[in-house]
Design an enzyme around this catalytic site. Structure first.
Site, PDB file in Angstrom:
ATOM      1  N   HIS A  16      -3.961 -39.554 -31.895  1.00 36.11           N
ATOM      2  CA  HIS A  16      -5.381 -39.191 -31.970  1.00 36.11           C
ATOM      3  C   HIS A  16      -5.539 -37.695 -32.275  1.00 36.11           C
ATOM      4  O   HIS A  16      -6.361 -37.307 -33.101  1.00 36.11           O
ATOM      5  CB  HIS A  16      -6.089 -39.450 -30.631  1.00 36.11           C
ATOM      6  CG  HIS A  16      -6.195 -40.885 -30.218  1.00 36.11           C
ATOM      7  ND1 HIS A  16      -5.793 -41.339 -28.992  1.00 36.11           N
ATOM      8  CD2 HIS A  16      -6.675 -41.969 -30.872  1.00 36.11           C
ATOM      9  CE1 HIS A  16      -6.028 -42.630 -28.895  1.00 36.11           C
ATOM     10  NE2 HIS A  16      -6.560 -43.048 -30.034  1.00 36.11           N
ATOM     11  N   LYS A  40     -13.719 -54.485 -22.460  1.00 32.19           N
ATOM     12  CA  LYS A  40     -12.409 -54.287 -21.843  1.00 32.19           C
ATOM     13  C   LYS A  40     -12.524 -53.090 -20.895  1.00 32.19           C
ATOM     14  O   LYS A  40     -12.923 -52.009 -21.312  1.00 32.19           O
ATOM     15  CB  LYS A  40     -11.315 -54.088 -22.894  1.00 32.19           C
ATOM     16  CG  LYS A  40     -11.617 -53.052 -23.969  1.00 32.19           C
ATOM     17  CD  LYS A  40     -10.418 -52.819 -24.872  1.00 32.19           C
ATOM     18  CE  LYS A  40     -10.711 -51.703 -25.867  1.00 32.19           C
ATOM     19  NZ  LYS A  40      -9.688 -51.404 -26.799  1.00 32.19           N
ATOM     20  N   ARG A  89      -2.750 -46.982 -38.609  1.00 34.47           N
ATOM     21  CA  ARG A  89      -1.320 -46.764 -38.381  1.00 34.47           C
ATOM     22  C   ARG A  89      -0.497 -47.701 -39.243  1.00 34.47           C
ATOM     23  O   ARG A  89       0.423 -47.294 -39.926  1.00 34.47           O
ATOM     24  CB  ARG A  89      -0.979 -47.022 -36.907  1.00 34.47           C
ATOM     25  CG  ARG A  89      -1.502 -45.966 -35.965  1.00 34.47           C
ATOM     26  CD  ARG A  89      -1.426 -46.428 -34.552  1.00 34.47           C
ATOM     27  NE  ARG A  89      -2.262 -47.612 -34.373  1.00 34.47           N
ATOM     28  CZ  ARG A  89      -2.679 -48.076 -33.211  1.00 34.47           C
ATOM     29  NH1 ARG A  89      -2.302 -47.487 -32.095  1.00 34.47           N
ATOM     30  NH2 ARG A  89      -3.451 -49.137 -33.132  1.00 34.47           N
ATOM     31  N   SER A 127      -2.610 -46.057 -27.116  1.00 34.04           N
ATOM     32  CA  SER A 127      -2.953 -45.767 -25.719  1.00 34.04           C
ATOM     33  C   SER A 127      -2.428 -46.884 -24.816  1.00 34.04           C
ATOM     34  O   SER A 127      -1.915 -46.637 -23.728  1.00 34.04           O
ATOM     35  CB  SER A 127      -4.470 -45.672 -25.559  1.00 34.04           C
ATOM     36  OG  SER A 127      -4.985 -44.665 -26.385  1.00 34.04           O
TER      37      SER A 127
HETATM   38  O1  PNS Z   1     -10.315 -46.881 -30.117  1.00 38.06           O
HETATM   39  P1  PNS Z   1     -10.968 -48.208 -30.366  1.00 38.06           P
HETATM   40  O2  PNS Z   1     -11.110 -48.981 -29.073  1.00 38.06           O
HETATM   41  O3  PNS Z   1     -10.282 -49.010 -31.440  1.00 38.06           O
HETATM   42  O4  PNS Z   1     -12.455 -47.864 -30.888  1.00 38.06           O
HETATM   43  C1  PNS Z   1     -13.345 -48.893 -31.211  1.00 38.06           C
HETATM   44  C2  PNS Z   1     -14.769 -48.356 -31.461  1.00 38.06           C
HETATM   45  C3  PNS Z   1     -15.234 -47.507 -30.298  1.00 38.06           C
HETATM   46  C4  PNS Z   1     -14.781 -47.520 -32.712  1.00 38.06           C
HETATM   47  C5  PNS Z   1     -15.687 -49.595 -31.663  1.00 38.06           C
HETATM   48  O5  PNS Z   1     -15.470 -50.500 -30.621  1.00 38.06           O
HETATM   49  C6  PNS Z   1     -17.164 -49.252 -31.714  1.00 38.06           C
HETATM   50  O6  PNS Z   1     -17.612 -48.619 -32.634  1.00 38.06           O
HETATM   51  N1  PNS Z   1     -17.931 -49.691 -30.685  1.00 38.06           N
HETATM   52  C7  PNS Z   1     -19.328 -49.399 -30.557  1.00 38.06           C
HETATM   53  C8  PNS Z   1     -20.183 -50.658 -30.673  1.00 38.06           C
HETATM   54  C9  PNS Z   1     -20.432 -50.982 -32.126  1.00 38.06           C
HETATM   55  O7  PNS Z   1     -21.002 -50.221 -32.880  1.00 38.06           O
HETATM   56  N2  PNS Z   1     -19.966 -52.173 -32.522  1.00 38.06           N
HETATM   57  C10 PNS Z   1     -20.037 -52.637 -33.885  1.00 38.06           C
HETATM   58  C11 PNS Z   1     -18.962 -51.960 -34.723  1.00 38.06           C
HETATM   59  S1  PNS Z   1     -18.582 -52.919 -36.085  1.00 38.06           S
END
Ligand code: PNS
Length: 160
Positions: A16, A40, A89, A127
């Protein structure tokens, strides 16, 4: 140009951090945005995750650490960001990232998702695996910043 680098950051890894540093060079202001409410259950609270991010990002005036909940595109609009930065990745990340990028584009066509390739040095680091390896007694020193390792030491019972 304002960009948002969103994620769970539970906790931040060197992968990150590499993306934050490279992403910050592509925009005028980079907002690292921690997702607050998740289905989660995160291991670290949003406040802890933000604290760890601030510790490693330091005093760079062009990088801001913030948190959000609700739709990412709504948050991005509120912040007047035009770019969402995400890291990829391996090919296994691609499907999920493509789906999210297309959904976000459908919800808000003016916001562009930009993908950065993770550094090959960290392409296996996540993570989730860091927490697992640490819990089982493995060495994660080169995978997370020292302050995060210290935090893991405080919070994660080992050998369980
Ligand atoms: O590090 P992560 O868990 O892969 O990040 C995921 C994240 C936070 C980018 C994604 O879950 C997100 O944007 N959540 C916010 C809710 C949202 O907008 N959902 C629709 C996205 S398509």
């Amino acid at each position: 140009m304002i960009a948002i680098y969103p994620g769970s950051f539970d906790p931040i890894t060197n992968g990150h951090l590499d993306l934050i540093e490279r992403g910050a060079k592509l925009c005028d202001r980079l907002i690292v945005a921690v997702l607050r409410n998740q289905h989660k259950q995160p291991f670290f609270t949003a406040a802890e995750r933000m604290e760890m991010l601030r510790e490693v990002v330091g005093e760079n005036p062009r990088i801001e650490v913030d948190s959000f909940d609700g739709l990412l595109v709504d948050y991005a609009r509120r912040k007047q960001a035009s770019i969402i930065i995400r890291g990829i990745r391996a090919i296994s990340d691609y499907e999920y990232e493509l789906q999210m990028a297309l959904m976000n584009r459908r919800l808000c066509p003016s916001i562009e998702t930009v993908f950065l390739m993770a550094s090959e040095a960290y392409s296996f680091v996540s993570s989730k695996l860091v927490k697992e390896v640490f819990r089982l007694g493995g060495d994660v020193a080169n995978m997370v910043p020292p302050s995060v390792e210290a935090r893991l030491r405080e919070r994660v019972p080992r050998g369980v």
